[in-house]
Design a protein around this motif. Structure first.
Motif, PDB file in Angstrom:
ATOM      1  N   ILE A 125       0.834  -1.209   0.000  1.00 42.51           N
ATOM      2  CA  ILE A 125       0.000   0.000   0.000  1.00 42.51           C
ATOM      3  C   ILE A 125       0.867   1.256   0.000  1.00 42.51           C
ATOM      4  O   ILE A 125       0.649   2.177  -0.793  1.00 42.51           O
ATOM      5  CB  ILE A 125      -0.941  -0.004   1.220  1.00 42.51           C
ATOM      6  N   ALA A 126       1.867   1.283   0.871  1.00 43.36           N
ATOM      7  CA  ALA A 126       2.681   2.492   1.034  1.00 43.36           C
ATOM      8  C   ALA A 126       3.439   2.879  -0.228  1.00 43.36           C
ATOM      9  O   ALA A 126       3.772   4.048  -0.431  1.00 43.36           O
ATOM     10  CB  ALA A 126       3.666   2.311   2.187  1.00 43.36           C
ATOM     11  N   ALA A 127       3.715   1.907  -1.109  1.00 46.25           N
ATOM     12  CA  ALA A 127       4.444   2.203  -2.346  1.00 46.25           C
ATOM     13  C   ALA A 127       3.722   3.238  -3.196  1.00 46.25           C
ATOM     14  O   ALA A 127       4.364   3.991  -3.944  1.00 46.25           O
ATOM     15  CB  ALA A 127       4.651   0.915  -3.145  1.00 46.25           C
ATOM     16  N   TRP A 128       2.400   3.308  -3.061  1.00 47.88           N
ATOM     17  CA  TRP A 128       1.616   4.202  -3.927  1.00 47.88           C
ATOM     18  C   TRP A 128       1.675   5.668  -3.489  1.00 47.88           C
ATOM     19  O   TRP A 128       1.058   6.528  -4.110  1.00 47.88           O
ATOM     20  CB  TRP A 128       0.176   3.707  -4.005  1.00 47.88           C
ATOM     21  N   GLN A 129       2.432   5.944  -2.426  1.00 47.40           N
ATOM     22  CA  GLN A 129       2.654   7.338  -2.040  1.00 47.40           C
ATOM     23  C   GLN A 129       3.665   8.017  -2.946  1.00 47.40           C
ATOM     24  O   GLN A 129       3.834   9.237  -2.875  1.00 47.40           O
ATOM     25  CB  GLN A 129       3.165   7.408  -0.605  1.00 47.40           C
ATOM     26  N   LEU A 130       4.376   7.226  -3.783  1.00 47.71           N
ATOM     27  CA  LEU A 130       5.516   7.772  -4.526  1.00 47.71           C
ATOM     28  C   LEU A 130       5.158   8.987  -5.370  1.00 47.71           C
ATOM     29  O   LEU A 130       5.828  10.022  -5.299  1.00 47.71           O
ATOM     30  CB  LEU A 130       6.142   6.683  -5.397  1.00 47.71           C
ATOM     31  N   PHE A 131       4.088   8.876  -6.198  1.00 49.04           N
ATOM     32  CA  PHE A 131       3.810  10.028  -7.062  1.00 49.04           C
ATOM     33  C   PHE A 131       3.437  11.274  -6.279  1.00 49.04           C
ATOM     34  O   PHE A 131       4.055  12.337  -6.475  1.00 49.04           O
ATOM     35  CB  PHE A 131       2.735   9.733  -8.106  1.00 49.04           C
ATOM     36  N   PRO A 132       2.437  11.226  -5.359  1.00 49.87           N
ATOM     37  CA  PRO A 132       2.133  12.479  -4.650  1.00 49.87           C
ATOM     38  C   PRO A 132       3.313  13.001  -3.840  1.00 49.87           C
ATOM     39  O   PRO A 132       3.525  14.217  -3.768  1.00 49.87           O
ATOM     40  CB  PRO A 132       0.947  12.102  -3.747  1.00 49.87           C
ATOM     41  N   ALA A 133       4.107  12.108  -3.230  1.00 49.68           N
ATOM     42  CA  ALA A 133       5.241  12.556  -2.418  1.00 49.68           C
ATOM     43  C   ALA A 133       6.278  13.284  -3.270  1.00 49.68           C
ATOM     44  O   ALA A 133       6.829  14.314  -2.857  1.00 49.68           O
ATOM     45  CB  ALA A 133       5.879  11.365  -1.705  1.00 49.68           C
ATOM     46  N   LEU A 134       6.549  12.762  -4.475  1.00 52.61           N
ATOM     47  CA  LEU A 134       7.534  13.404  -5.351  1.00 52.61           C
ATOM     48  C   LEU A 134       6.959  14.659  -6.015  1.00 52.61           C
ATOM     49  O   LEU A 134       7.671  15.656  -6.203  1.00 52.61           O
ATOM     50  CB  LEU A 134       8.004  12.410  -6.414  1.00 52.61           C
ATOM     51  N   ALA A 135       5.671  14.618  -6.364  1.00 55.73           N
ATOM     52  CA  ALA A 135       5.056  15.794  -6.971  1.00 55.73           C
ATOM     53  C   ALA A 135       5.014  16.967  -5.997  1.00 55.73           C
ATOM     54  O   ALA A 135       5.122  18.132  -6.400  1.00 55.73           O
ATOM     55  CB  ALA A 135       3.647  15.451  -7.454  1.00 55.73           C
ATOM     56  N   ILE A 136       4.858  16.658  -4.704  1.00 57.76           N
ATOM     57  CA  ILE A 136       4.886  17.713  -3.687  1.00 57.76           C
ATOM     58  C   ILE A 136       6.201  18.482  -3.757  1.00 57.76           C
ATOM     59  O   ILE A 136       6.237  19.709  -3.602  1.00 57.76           O
ATOM     60  CB  ILE A 136       4.688  17.098  -2.285  1.00 57.76           C
ATOM     61  N   ILE A 137       7.301  17.781  -4.004  1.00 57.52           N
ATOM     62  CA  ILE A 137       8.620  18.430  -4.059  1.00 57.52           C
ATOM     63  C   ILE A 137       8.675  19.439  -5.200  1.00 57.52           C
ATOM     64  O   ILE A 137       9.226  20.537  -5.047  1.00 57.52           O
ATOM     65  CB  ILE A 137       9.729  17.374  -4.221  1.00 57.52           C
ATOM     66  N   ALA A 138       8.103  19.087  -6.352  1.00 58.86           N
ATOM     67  CA  ALA A 138       8.100  20.021  -7.486  1.00 58.86           C
ATOM     68  C   ALA A 138       7.301  21.281  -7.154  1.00 58.86           C
ATOM     69  O   ALA A 138       7.750  22.407  -7.428  1.00 58.86           O
ATOM     70  CB  ALA A 138       7.522  19.334  -8.722  1.00 58.86           C
TER      71      ALA A 138
END
Length: 470
Positions: A150-163
């Protein structure tokens, strides 16, 4: 075909020019940095909340969650480093007053987040065979897999937050970063409480509940940040989603060219402390517990110069974008003075009240804790000494990122952490026989080497040709 150049107005906090004095630069840096510092502390609290609540379930669940997080973090940190290249590029575009470049850099940063998530998630989902090959406990592996699926799916929002955070930082939106991050901490704690333990009629999902909370928190923070960027007047004019599907391969490659060394630099430092934890594990349980306490104290203090470093990237990047060598000098050294000044205070605290600080983590009234507490207080003395160099190296690294200088600092960091720090830690800890203190002195030596070479590189930036025109 040349980019259209448009004047981008700034606020008082960011409009310091080359003619401004050191006081004005200090005010501008502090105004930009203090929300980032608190946001970094709040971001650290997100993980702390997960650890505390999983600990309430029991040591088996905490161990499985720790294993899963240990597996996830290198991929997440590396991705954050790559997308973090958006920060200096946006700051440079603002300094050059190029509004179109701002939109294109942020858009390609979101593209990079999508690509990295698509590449990393399939690897994370293979946690069971990877852990089996590494000889991990089968029962802990099953629990860790429940979390990672489940936690793997945080990748896109977590990285997009950085942008998006890079855009907000470059244009004085750091207070909104703080508000959104604190909101995320509160939301994460609430959802963890409901889903881990099944309170108020919610299902008891234990590790899966913690993973769901992590994913939902990142989605919430990304949604809030994107909504703010699209609706707030100062950021709406950038139209960051305008023709989102249209590629800009030059800037896409630039993000990876600058960001990949940043990601590898962070991974090298994280890897050093991971290796130190494994070395501590060879000494005994008390050493591991003491190491964890001292490291937690050091990492909390580190959040302050890290926030100042992010501000240094923006301030130096803006000056670089407007071809202002004097502005680069003032912004870099101002952030350096603030960062090392704060770490001097924490150094004094660690040296003078270390035993009191470590007693917050383990009850000194319990006789079984006495050895671990004594070791932690000793380690904190060494941590106090390396506070100064730790603050210096992180601010210097971020100031160089403002100049898009990331490749050579990456090589210097890898050299310092793995060819200087780790060998000294092993020799002093096991060959000389200084045990945990020797390992911590190795960490200090690695950080000191990196601090000296990076600060020197920033000081010699003109001679090294780092101020070449954009």
């Amino acid at each position: 075909m040349s980019e259209q150049v448009t004047v981008v107005p700034g606020t008082a906090a960011q409009s310091v020019s080359a003619k401004s004095g050191w006081t004005e630069e200090l005010r501008a840096t502090f105004a930009l940095a203090w929300p980032l510092v608190i946001a970094q502390l709040a971001q650290n609290a997100l993980h702390t909340t997960d650890v505390i609540m999983l600990g309430w379930l029991g040591p088996a669940y905490l161990a499985a969650g720790t294993l899963a997080t240990t597996f996830l973090m290198p991929f997440l940190v590396g991705g954050i480093g790559i997308v973090g290249a958006v920060a200096p590029l946006v700051a440079q575009a603002r300094g050059a007053r190029d509004i179109k470049a701002v939109r294109r850099v942020v858009r390609q940063g979101l593209w990079a987040a999508i690509l990295l998530a698509a590449l990393i998630i399939p690897i994370l989902l293979q946690i069971r065979p990877i852990f089996a090959a590494l000889g991990q406990d089968p029962e802990a592996t099953v629990r860790a897999e429940q979390f990672i699926q489940i936690a793997a799916w945080q990748l896109f929002p977590a990285l997009a937050i950085i942008a998006l955070r890079s855009l907000l930082s470059a244009f004085d939106g750091t207070r909104m970063i703080l508000i959104i991050t604190v909101s995320g901490v509160i939301f994460n704690a609430l959802v963890n409480y409901l889903l881990i333990f099944g309170h108020f009629g919610f299902p008891r999902l234990e590790l899966r509940g913690s993973a769901i909370a992590t994913v939902l928190t990142n989605i919430l923070m990304f949604g809030l940040m994107l909504t703010y960027v699209l609706r707030q007047r100062r950021f709406r004019r950038f139209h960051v989603l305008l023709r989102f599907w249209k590629p800009d391969w030059q800037r896409f490659r630039e993000i990876f060219r600058i960001g990949t060394p940043i990601g590898l630099t962070v991974l090298a430092e994280v890897g050093l402390f991971t290796a130190a934890a494994f070395l501590m594990g060879r000494l005994g349980t008390d050493e591991v517990a003491a190491h964890a306490i001292a490291l937690q104290c050091a990492s909390m203090a580190f959040m302050v110069p890290l926030g100042l470093g992010i501000a240094a990237t923006v301030r130096v990047g803006m000056a670089y974008g407007r071809s202002d060598p004097e502005g680069i000098r003032k912004s870099g050294w101002t952030a350096f003075a603030l960062g090392t000044g704060f770490m001097a205070i924490t150094c004094i605290l660690f040296l003078t009240v270390g035993p009191t600080i470590v007693s917050w983590f383990l009850d000194p009234r319990v006789e079984a804790n006495a050895n671990a507490l004594a070791l932690a207080a000793t380690f904190l003395v060494v941590a106090g000494v390396f506070q100064l160099v730790d603050g210096a190296q992180v601010v210097a690294a971020h100031a160089l990122r403002g100049l898009s200088d990331t490749k050579v600092p990456m090589l210097l960091a890898i050299l310092g952490y793995w060819a200087v720090g780790l060998p000294i830690a092993y020799i002093l800890g096991f060959v000389v026989g200084w045990r945990g203190v020797g390992i911590w002195m190795g960490l200090a030596a690695g950080l000191a080497f990196v601090a000296v070479v990076l600060v020197t590189r920033f000081a010699l930036r003109e001679r090294l040709g780092l101020l070449r025109p954009r």
